[in-house]
Design an enzyme around this catalytic site. Structure first.
Site, PDB file in Angstrom:
ATOM      1  CE  LYS A  42      21.939  29.869  70.482  1.00 42.68           C
ATOM      2  NZ  LYS A  42      21.783  31.120  71.262  1.00 42.68           N
ATOM      3  CG  ASN A  43      20.448  34.789  69.391  1.00 39.32           C
ATOM      4  OD1 ASN A  43      20.428  33.810  70.136  1.00 39.32           O
ATOM      5  ND2 ASN A  43      21.564  35.442  69.124  1.00 39.32           N
ATOM      6  NE  ARG A 117      24.049  32.207  80.464  1.00 34.18           N
ATOM      7  CZ  ARG A 117      24.323  32.524  81.727  1.00 34.18           C
ATOM      8  NH1 ARG A 117      23.394  33.074  82.474  1.00 34.18           N
ATOM      9  NH2 ARG A 117      25.510  32.276  82.237  1.00 34.18           N
ATOM     10  CB  CYS A 141      27.586  30.381  76.776  1.00 27.00           C
ATOM     11  SG  CYS A 141      27.501  29.476  75.224  1.00 27.00           S
ATOM     12  CG  ASP A 330      26.106  36.466  70.328  1.00 28.42           C
ATOM     13  OD1 ASP A 330      26.607  36.429  71.470  1.00 28.42           O
ATOM     14  OD2 ASP A 330      24.930  36.125  70.098  1.00 28.42           O
ATOM     15  CB  ILE A 352      27.285  43.150  75.752  1.00 21.53           C
ATOM     16  CG1 ILE A 352      27.274  44.149  74.587  1.00 21.53           C
ATOM     17  CG2 ILE A 352      25.900  42.551  75.975  1.00 21.53           C
ATOM     18  CD1 ILE A 352      26.366  45.335  74.783  1.00 21.53           C
TER      19      ILE A 352
END
Length: 441
Positions: A42-43, A117, A141, A330, A352
């Site tokens: 995904k990222n 985002r 989120c 994550d 983070i």
């Protein structure tokens, strides 16, 4: 590049409608066993989709995960005038073909940005390609402030004019972005990627110092360089980009999703099962597998597969999130779920993001003993959790609740699962294949 058979134009009514009333019902007490394939990351896919706007040529992207965030990004590309075609689905994702030779828009409204985002990734490519963008403040989120100042200051250093008004960011560049030296106060992944994309068409050389080092940044560099960009240093803390005047067509395969892979390994650990994750890059999950070993999980790696064998009961372990190659934020919520039933006390430190302990309230509904203060959580493991009705506060937190539900006694109902759809492809099918009893209602 030849067009393969079976490609079809993706309909404008993309499947990204939020259904907040959907829920998961998870039966506890199962041991997961079997093999599971990993989807495309995904990222990595999201910035790569945005980067397709940098060229008027064709971008062929393999292994794109079919998740809600990708669907939203595809619809944004449509809105901006790009054409997106979607091929047949494979084991780990789909092939997308993107042509951005007819861009006719520069505005990304709140109906899209509140969903995701990562819409902020469009700033760099649009400024570089058409010199203008108007974008609503990004959503996603609710895990605390994620300031976009790193992005904005970097783009201003490249010559962009930026104004913030009425909930929108308006950015423009008179002629062409100019290469410069940029120091990031924090190694922000998103800012590093956005500035890389902006700089590839800038005049001169750009140097990004204190750059993020995540594998997804290395993947973006590979994609950009296949287009004809001149980027080097991704994976290190200094990235250099020599601007070029034009980029061409590209074909690229998105790397495997390390967070999904790590999540399934954690699922084996918490249920005392044995799961082999196929199609992973083992070094991308080193920080997680090291911690799972510390908690008593047996880890075996061979080629592009990793197997986790969970113990009868996990041992407590401390976790501190850090930029890559440190422990990924994550995976922090999932590790909190594991710590909740481990033998002993675990201390979890989140460095983070602020406000990323929301899942603690929901785990407490299931009987977990968790105390939080600021960026620290103290988790005293309990012998067992009890099924309960809980609410999913965000993507990874929702996955943590599924893991807890698999371990718990009885049935767990997880509400607001639309968050989970943002990041996991075919989750119910994959878990069911491993022996879980989970249904969407």
């Amino acid at each position: 590049m030849d067009r393969p058979a079976g490609l079809r134009l993706r309909p404008r009514e993309v499947a990204c409608i939020v259904k907040p009333n959907e829920r998961y019902v998870v039966a506890g007490g199962c041991r997961l066993q079997g093999e599971v394939p990993v989807s495309g990351a995904k990222n990595a896919a999201l910035p790569i989709l945005a980067a397709a706007l940098l060229t008027s040529g064709e971008s062929v992207i393999h292994n794109a995960p079919m998740i809600r965030d990708v669907a939203v990004m595809i619809e944004i590309l449509h809105k901006l005038g790009a054409r997106v075609e979607e091929g047949p689905e494979g084991v780990s994702g789909r092939t997308l073909r993107i042509r951005a030779d007819g861009l006719n828009g520069q505005e990304v409204g709140a109906d899209f940005t509140r969903e995701m985002r990562s819409s902020i990734f469009l700033m760099g490519p649009l400024l570089a390609r058409v010199g203008k963008i108007r974008i609503s403040y990004p959503g996603g989120c609710a895990i605390g402030p994620r300031p976009i100042d790193f992005h904005l200051r970097g783009l201003e250093a490249l010559g962009a004019r930026i104004e913030e008004r009425f909930g929108y960011i308006e950015a423009s560049v008179p002629r062409r972005l100019r290469g410069t030296e940029i120091y990031l106060d924090f190694p922000s992944v998103g800012a590093t990627e956005n500035l890389m994309m902006a700089a590839v068409l800038a005049e001169g050389t750009t140097v990004i110092r204190n750059a993020a080092r995540e594998p997804e940044i290395v993947d973006l560099q590979a994609f950009l360089n296949k287009m004809g960009a001149r980027v080097r240093g991704a994976g290190l803390d200094v990235i250099r980009i020599d601007g070029v005047s034009k980029l061409g067509s590209v074909e690229h395969t998105v790397i495997p999703d390390r967070i999904e892979a790590a999540t399934f390994l954690a699922a084996a650990a918490i249920t005392g099962g044995e799961v082999t994750v196929q199609g992973v890059i083992p070094e991308h999950v080193d920080a997680v597998t090291a911690k799972l070993r510390e908690m008593g999980t047996t880890i075996r790696e061979y080629g592009t597969a990793v197997t986790a064998v969970g113990p009868r009961r996990l041992k407590a372990a401390d976790v501190k999130t850090l930029p890559y190659p440190g422990f990924p934020t994550d995976m922090q919520p999932q590790m909190m779920a594991l710590a909740a039933t481990a033998d002993g006390t675990s201390i979890i430190t989140e460095t983070i993001f602020e406000n990323r302990f929301k899942v603690a309230d929901e785990l407490r509904r299931m009987g977990a003993n968790i105390k939080t203060e600021g960026r620290t959580a103290v988790v005293q493991g309990v012998p067992s959790l009890s099924g309960a009705t809980v609410v999913c506060p965000a993507l990874r937190e929702g996955m943590a609740l599924i893991l807890a539900g698999l371990r718990a006694e009885g049935e767990t109902t997880i509400e607001d699962i639309y968050h989970i759809d943002r990041g996991y492809q075919h989750l119910e099918q994959k878990l069911t294949r491993l022996g879980a009893t989970i249904s969407r209602v």
